[in-house]
Design an enzyme around this catalytic site. Structure first.
Site, PDB file in Angstrom:
ATOM      1  N   GLU A 193      54.261  16.717  25.371  1.00 20.42           N
ATOM      2  CA  GLU A 193      54.584  15.405  25.930  1.00 20.42           C
ATOM      3  C   GLU A 193      53.351  14.680  26.481  1.00 20.42           C
ATOM      4  O   GLU A 193      53.256  14.420  27.689  1.00 20.42           O
ATOM      5  CB  GLU A 193      55.656  15.541  27.023  1.00 20.42           C
ATOM      6  CG  GLU A 193      56.956  16.122  26.504  1.00 20.42           C
ATOM      7  CD  GLU A 193      58.053  16.203  27.561  1.00 20.42           C
ATOM      8  OE1 GLU A 193      57.791  15.924  28.737  1.00 20.42           O
ATOM      9  OE2 GLU A 193      59.178  16.556  27.200  1.00 20.42           O
TER      10      GLU A 193
ATOM     11  N   GLU B 203      62.192  20.553  22.270  1.00 25.69           N
ATOM     12  CA  GLU B 203      62.937  20.604  23.540  1.00 25.69           C
ATOM     13  C   GLU B 203      64.131  19.667  23.464  1.00 25.69           C
ATOM     14  O   GLU B 203      64.017  18.555  22.943  1.00 25.69           O
ATOM     15  CB  GLU B 203      62.104  20.105  24.739  1.00 25.69           C
ATOM     16  CG  GLU B 203      61.101  21.056  25.269  1.00 25.69           C
ATOM     17  CD  GLU B 203      60.391  20.497  26.502  1.00 25.69           C
ATOM     18  OE1 GLU B 203      60.977  19.694  27.265  1.00 25.69           O
ATOM     19  OE2 GLU B 203      59.219  20.875  26.680  1.00 25.69           O
TER      20      GLU B 203
END
Ligand code: IFM
Length: 447
Positions: free
Chosen positions: A166, A352
């Site tokens: 991320e 995720e």
């Protein structure tokens, strides 16, 4: 009843991150990370929680791998703590830190679980932050040296890598908003940090491939399908810009060698510290696309707002998790389909996806988290629908294997399939873990 089925060999996984579960913050020569410093600073993390002990995975990893095996997982996504391996982020390697990850990899392989390794999930060595952190151009070189160290040490057994977790989140929250480590709030720092991260992606990709061309390398990008708040032309334009940032700012420099056009006032090359040759350096033909997905974005035009002339927020129409995040399974389907369309049907891994719900053990020690089962059922159906429509999705990783340190929230939000008692450190698989284990064993589930 019909069966929701997945392709043969589909990876059923769970994900974690070093700082969120390991503990052992000073064990065996580990250096200080920006999260050690941040969580030890008053007022930064809810209730003054820290990752000093977390789930004590550093000492209990064998037990945790046995649990993964019991849950029929075939892939485990975890991150390497850079300061455990290179305490100062440069120079000497801490052999004991490398040994820890090497033993973890051996344990996983012995259990037939694929080690799926992230190089960086936010725990920058504090010494490198003291030298300027991600806004500092030199960090791209330091990072690729680190990639080379771990590639050599683990690459005989680890074949699948994610460079960053991320990149959008740690640059925005760490350097623009300041609610994550290292807690800076400066637009210039933030812009330069994103550019160093993109150069570091290109360099780390090349470093890993130079060790073994057959490595499969990408990053875990957090993505969010974007819809305009109204059908005005202004909102449509703002939505395009937000999509350019949230979904493309870190993947397109790698895949296309350029930044998306998101600033109405023009590309801020000077503020970003762009130099000759940078666009070439950023390029990396990623072997797959890792998608982390938690929400969709509803966007409107604004004079100030999140970045330039736009304001984006999450959807508000679906039910909410205990963290207040909307449950909207179509978001995952839609994002998978955009990536499939935009980048020529790449291999996709859901790196995720998950939800925070607080259900605790009852008097018999049972955690009846049926809301989490409903969540996974909905999102997995969305993945299956995307596969049917032609997307090449190879694996799914639930966030998270077990309850852990949720950054600025401390231990307040529980994302785990497995309950962790943060007093005794005892692990208890929740009902959702048992359900997910059945899905993995059957490669699908009855609708
Ligand atoms: O806990 C985080 C993880 O570290 C990165 N992705 C989102 C998760 C939930 O907030």
């Amino acid at each position: 009843m019909s069966k929701i089925e997945f392709p043969a060999g589909f990876h059923w996984g769970a994900a974690t991150a070093s700082y969120q579960i390991e503990g052992g913050w000073k064990a065996d020569g580990k250096g200080e990370s920006v999260w050690d410093r941040f969580s030890h600073t008053d007022g930064k993390v809810q209730h003054g929680h820290t990752g000093d002990v977390a789930c004590d995975h550093y000492n209990r990893f064998r037990e945790d791998v046995a649990l993964m095996k019991e849950l029929n997982l075939t892939s485990y996504r975890f991150s390497l703590g850079w300061p455990r391996i290179q305490p100062l982020g440069k120079g000497a390697v801490n052999q004991k830190g490398l040994d820890f990850y090497s033993s973890l990899v051996d344990e996983l392989l012995a259990a037939d679980i694929r080690p799926f390794v992230t190089l960086y999930h936010w725990d920058l060595p504090q010494a490198l932050e003291d030298d300027g952190g991600w806004p500092e151009r030199d960090l791209a070189g330091r990072f690729s040296d680190y990639a080379e160290i771990v590639g050599h040490a683990l690459g005989d057994r680890v074949k699948h890598w994610m460079i960053f977790n991320e990149p959008k989140v740690f640059t925005v929250m760490g350097y623009l908003i300041g609610n994550h480590a290292p807690g800076r709030q400066d637009r210039g720092d933030f812009l330069r940090a994103t550019h160093t991260v993109n150069r570091a992606t290109g360099r780390a990709f090349a470093a890993l491939k130079s060790i073994d061309e057959s490595f499969e390398v990408s990053s875990a990008f957090n993505m969010s399908p974007c819809d305009p708040q109204t059908d005005s032309a202004e909102d449509a334009a703002a939505t395009k810009r937000w999509d350019g940032f949230v979904n493309r700012w870190f993947i397109e420099p790698a895949l296309l060698g350029r930044y998306p056009d998101i600033f109405p006032s023009g590309f801020p090359a000077e503020d970003m510290g762009i130099e000759d040759g940078d666009f070439e350096e950023m390029k990396a033909p990623l072997d797959f696309v890792g998608i982390n997905l938690y929400n969709r974005s509803i966007v409107k035009a604004a004079h100030d707002g999140n970045l330039d002339a736009m304001d984006a927020g999450p959807g508000r129409d679906g039910p909410h998790t205990d963290f207040g995040w909307e449950v909207w399974p179509d978001a995952l389907h839609d994002q998978i389909m955009s990536v499939t369309r935009d980048y020529d049907a790449p291999i996709i891994e859901i790196t995720e996806n998950g939800c925070a719900y607080g259900e605790a053990p009852d008097a018999e020690g049972v955690v009846s988290d049926s809301r989490r089962i409903d969540f996974y059922r909905g999102y997995l159906k969305a993945v299956a629908r995307a596969i049917k429509a032609g997307a090449n999705v190879r694996g799914y990783h639930a966030w998270s294997l077990m309850d852990n340190f949720e950054w600025a929230e401390g231990y307040g939000q529980r994302f785990g399939l497995v309950w962790c008692d943060f007093e005794t450190l005892e692990r208890t698989p929740k009902a959702s873990a048992r359900w997910y284990a059945e899905v993995a064993a059957n490669n699908g589930f009855e609708e």
